[in-house]
Write an enzyme that holds these catalytic residues in place. Structure first.
Site, PDB file in Angstrom:
ATOM      1  N   CYS A   1       0.845  -1.196   0.180  1.00 44.86           N
ATOM      2  CA  CYS A   1      -0.017  -0.059   0.085  1.00 44.86           C
ATOM      3  C   CYS A   1       0.843   1.369  -0.059  1.00 44.86           C
ATOM      4  O   CYS A   1       2.055   1.228   0.025  1.00 44.86           O
ATOM      5  CB  CYS A   1      -0.932   0.019   1.147  1.00 44.86           C
ATOM      6  SG  CYS A   1      -0.119   0.158   2.655  1.00 44.86           S
TER       7      CYS A   1
ATOM      8  N   CYS B   1       3.504   1.868   2.708  1.00 42.23           N
ATOM      9  CA  CYS B   1       4.801   1.005   2.556  1.00 42.23           C
ATOM     10  C   CYS B   1       5.758   1.680   1.821  1.00 42.23           C
ATOM     11  O   CYS B   1       6.791   1.885   2.184  1.00 42.23           O
ATOM     12  CB  CYS B   1       4.263  -0.487   1.817  1.00 42.23           C
ATOM     13  SG  CYS B   1       3.432  -1.324   2.868  1.00 42.23           S
TER      14      CYS B   1
ATOM     15  N   ASP C   1       8.890  27.063 -32.665  1.00 39.57           N
ATOM     16  CA  ASP C   1       9.960  27.365 -33.272  1.00 39.57           C
ATOM     17  C   ASP C   1       9.573  27.411 -34.910  1.00 39.57           C
ATOM     18  O   ASP C   1       8.778  26.501 -35.145  1.00 39.57           O
ATOM     19  CB  ASP C   1      11.257  26.603 -33.048  1.00 39.57           C
ATOM     20  CG  ASP C   1      12.389  26.953 -34.004  1.00 39.57           C
ATOM     21  OD1 ASP C   1      12.737  27.966 -34.145  1.00 39.57           O
ATOM     22  OD2 ASP C   1      12.923  25.796 -34.662  1.00 39.57           O
TER      23      ASP C   1
END
Length: 749
Positions: free
Chosen positions: A28, A31, A446
């Protein structure tokens, strides 16, 4: 920066190295937060742990070796190993873990159904209690709560030994408490359960919790199994990309013989053979042969490209029609394919803001839930609700609050999105780019090499003489020049004539043009200034043609034969064929567009008008591009910059979001946040659209994950939620988050 400072900077960079650890045992978000905190407590270490991928990315001094880092993870209660090769291909641990989960799930599922039926029957209808009914229930329940739930108990015990609490802590305590309470109830004080109707009987059957203990185990294992399968599918695109590499390659020896060697033994400069239908082993340049190359797996472009001698080819693409001999120019980690895989993996390393918030919450969530469960039980006892009611409410709180969905909400969506982007030729360098894209309101382009192809072509020939003859003579003269205009004229002439006449007495006239003798005629090509210097008068018609081409932003030159102006040749940069459609799609997204270039204003405005760009800023140097972007930002704009050249690097880095065309310069690619591998400007709105879709998915996941806990916990505290239903809801929450993220695999531009 002086030499000493430069040397110090190099030493500092060399002092740190990046290590990727495969961490197993995390279940989870709390952890991953715990492992991350443990690693970051080591001096000089900066670590990020991704719960969805199970990868810890660690920047550490060389003195802190991988062995120590693995030891830190193990001290935190988890297992770790240094990642070897490409994690995308190493699916063995995932497959073995999923298979083990499946076996335990099958056993639990087979025993749970009779356990649930008999538990409800014996609890709600006392007359059905046959001699030894308690033993029957235990015989069905114990294999589930002991063997099937063993991984949950092991993880919880490990966490307790290391002072760490996780999802398993909540689940294991819940299963153990329900089983122990049920055993006491079965043998110490069995009592009939009152209630009217099926729902009332189920809700009030709190004196026996064996079906709850078994059911929670089934739902948690089922949720974990489907999460594992779904997470494996989520990484499928990256595995498919990594699988484009080849194992063996046929190389040519000095005497022309063909021998097969492992692909990892191929070296730069060595020639290798690619047969029709075979995958190209590594990046290189075609030395012999012609073929159509399928680049779809690398760029997302469906149309094959033609390759002949001198053409660059990319490892991982497929030669469709012909046999090629290719000279390797990059191998191993230096190839374009390896770079793309690294980009996708790096995109999954960082953490978005929402995920950082979720990790902070998950880190304190488990102890908070344990405290809430104790308070719930105490509150019910003080309110006179009885021990059964107090225990049932506390158990429901423990089960419903598991923070799995919080940990999965963001990283799973980002994993799927980065994989889908790779399939579309869009590579996101980091998760911050996805977050930034949400606020972009202006896209700056550009011009040369981005909106245009960066290739000069002859767009018009104005003359009263034979056009083919004019083009042939012009091509003969310009074939001796390396100027961009000369190259365009020569290419145009060669496309129309098989051979061009040779030129003698050639002379380049810097800033003016060129002259020479072609077929005993004096040929002159150049600007109006050259004609003025040579005192050659151009006819009014040609002067008007030249001025007209210049107003369109084209480069126009005179061609003179024997000191007489006879033609005007116009040369222009070709607009990218997908530019107009891409700009239209950006406008539909509500974004403003701007063309930023060092070219002259007339040329810039002509290109902008052709593709539909809103504003133009022309005749600016690279430093000026940076200033333009900063000025836009100072006015409150959130700016994305699209470029490809060396001079675009500073602007890409300055913009809020930098997008580099993949065929561009390394400097531009290094400064960008998103790499567009496809030679297609449609990838710009595709990238922004994918980012928006990913953020919508993450927000939906987080709303569900937070909302689910916020809404469910008060119901559990109030004693209105049966623990068995709480277990089902918890498992469904995690599955929903993963399923919702997997929908990004179907993203269509």
């Amino acid at each position: 920066m002086d030499m000493a400072e430069t040397a110090a900077a190099v030493v500092d960079r060399q002092a740190d190295e990046r290590v990727r650890l495969v961490v197993t045992g995390m279940t989870c978000g709390s952890c991953s937060a715990r492992v991350e905190r443990a690693l970051n407590r080591v001096d000089g270490v900066t670590a990020t742990v991704n719960f969805a991928t199970g990868i810890a990315t660690v920047d550490a001094p060389r003195a802190v070796g991988p062995e120590r880092l693995c030891g830190v993870v193990e001290d935190a209660g988890y297992e770790a190993a240094v990642q070897s090769g490409t994690a995308a291909l190493d699916t063995g641990p995932e497959d073995r873990a999923a298979a083990a989960l499946f076996r335990r799930l099958v056993v639990a599922l087979v025993l749970f159904f009779p356990l649930a039926d008999l538990s409800v029957m014996f609890a709600t209808v006392p007359a059905t209690r046959i001699p030894g009914w308690q033993a029957i229930l235990l015989a069905l329940a114990l294999p589930i709560v002991v063997w099937s739930a063993a991984p949950l108990h092991r993880r919880a015990l490990t966490g307790l030994r290391t002072g760490a609490m996780s999802m398993e802590t909540l689940v294991s305590i819940g299963i153990t408490a329900a089983t122990a309470w049920s055993i006491v109830t079965l043998f110490a004080r069995p009592a009939p359960v009152r209630g009217h109707g099926v729902w009332a009987a189920i809700m009030s059957a709190d004196s026996i919790y064996l079906e709850v203990a078994g059911g929670v185990t089934v739902f948690v294992l089922a949720g974990r199994y489907f999460e594992a399968k779904a997470k494996r599918r989520a990484g499928g695109a990256l595995r498919a990309l990594a699988a484009l590499g080849v194992r063996d390659v046929t190389v040519l020896t000095g005497d022309g013989r063909e021998i097969a060697i492992p692909a990892d033994e191929l070296t730069v400069g060595r020639r290798f053979v690619v047969r029709p239908g075979a995958r190209i082993a590594t990046d290189g340049v075609v030395a012999q042969g012609f073929s159509s190359i399928d680049t779809a797996a690398m760029t997302g472009e469906a149309t094959p490209v033609e390759a002949g001698p001198g053409a660059p080819v990319c490892g991982g693409t497929v030669s469709l029609t012909g046999r090629l001999v290719v000279t390797a120019t990059a191998v191993g980690a230096d190839t374009r394919l390896a770079g793309m895989i690294r980009l996708v993996e790096q995109a999954q390393e960082g953490k978005a803001g929402l995920q950082r918030l979720a990790d902070r919450i998950a880190g304190v969530f488990v102890p908070a839930v344990l405290a809430l469960a104790v308070l719930t039980a105490g509150g019910w006892l003080l309110a006179g609700g009885g021990t059964d009611r107090a225990f049932g409410a506390a158990l429901a709180v423990l089960v419903i609050a598991c923070p799995c969905a919080l940990g999965l909400a963001t990283p799973t969506a980002l994993m799927v999105a980065s994989g889908r982007g790779a399939q579309l030729g869009i590579f996101v360098k980091g998760q911050q780019a996805l977050e930034t894209s949400r606020t972009i309101d202006t896209v700056v382009f550009d011009k040369t090499g981005t909106v245009t192809l960066g290739e000069m072509t002859v767009s018009a020939v104005h003359t009263d003489l034979d056009r083919d003859e004019i083009v042939r003579l012009a091509g003969g003269l310009e074939s001796a020049s390396e100027h961009a205009v000369a190259a365009a004229v020569t290419a145009h002439a060669r496309a129309r004539h098989r051979e061009l006449p040779p030129v003698t007495d050639f002379a380049a006239l810097p800033g003016l043009g060129a002259r020479g003798r072609v077929e005993d005629r004096e040929v002159l090509i150049g600007s109006p200034a050259l004609l003025d210097a040579r005192r050659i008068a151009a006819p009014p018609g040609l002067r008007a043609a030249l001025e007209s081409e210049q107003r369109l932003g084209h480069t126009a030159v005179y061609l003179c034969l024997d000191d007489r102006a006879v033609a005007v040749l116009a040369v222009s940069d070709t607009v990218h064929p997908t530019a107009a459609d891409a700009i239209t799609r950006l406008h539909r997204l509500g974004l403003r567009t701007l063309l930023l270039t060092g070219d002259n204003t007339a040329a810039a405005r002509a290109v902008a008008a052709e593709v539909g760009i809103d504003d133009v800023v022309a005749e600016v140097l690279p430093a000026g591009k940076v200033e333009v972007i900063r000025e836009l930002q100072a006015r409150g704009r959130r700016v994305a910059m699209v470029g490809d050249g060396i001079n675009d690097g500073p602007a890409l880095a300055t913009a809020d979001l930098g997008l580099a065309i993949g065929r561009g310069a390394d400097v531009a690619i290094g400064a960008a946040d998103i790499i567009l591998v496809r030679d297609d400007l449609a990838a710009v709105p595709d990238a922004i659209g994918l980012a928006h879709a990913t953020l919508r998915t993450i927000r939906g996941n987080m709303v569900w994950a937070f909302g689910y806990n916020v809404a469910a916990l008060p119901i559990a505290v109030a004693g209105l939620l049966n623990p068995l239903l709480a277990g089902a809801a918890m498992a469904f929450s995690s599955f929903f988050v993963v399923w919702n993220s997997l929908r990004l695999r179907e993203f269509r531009p």
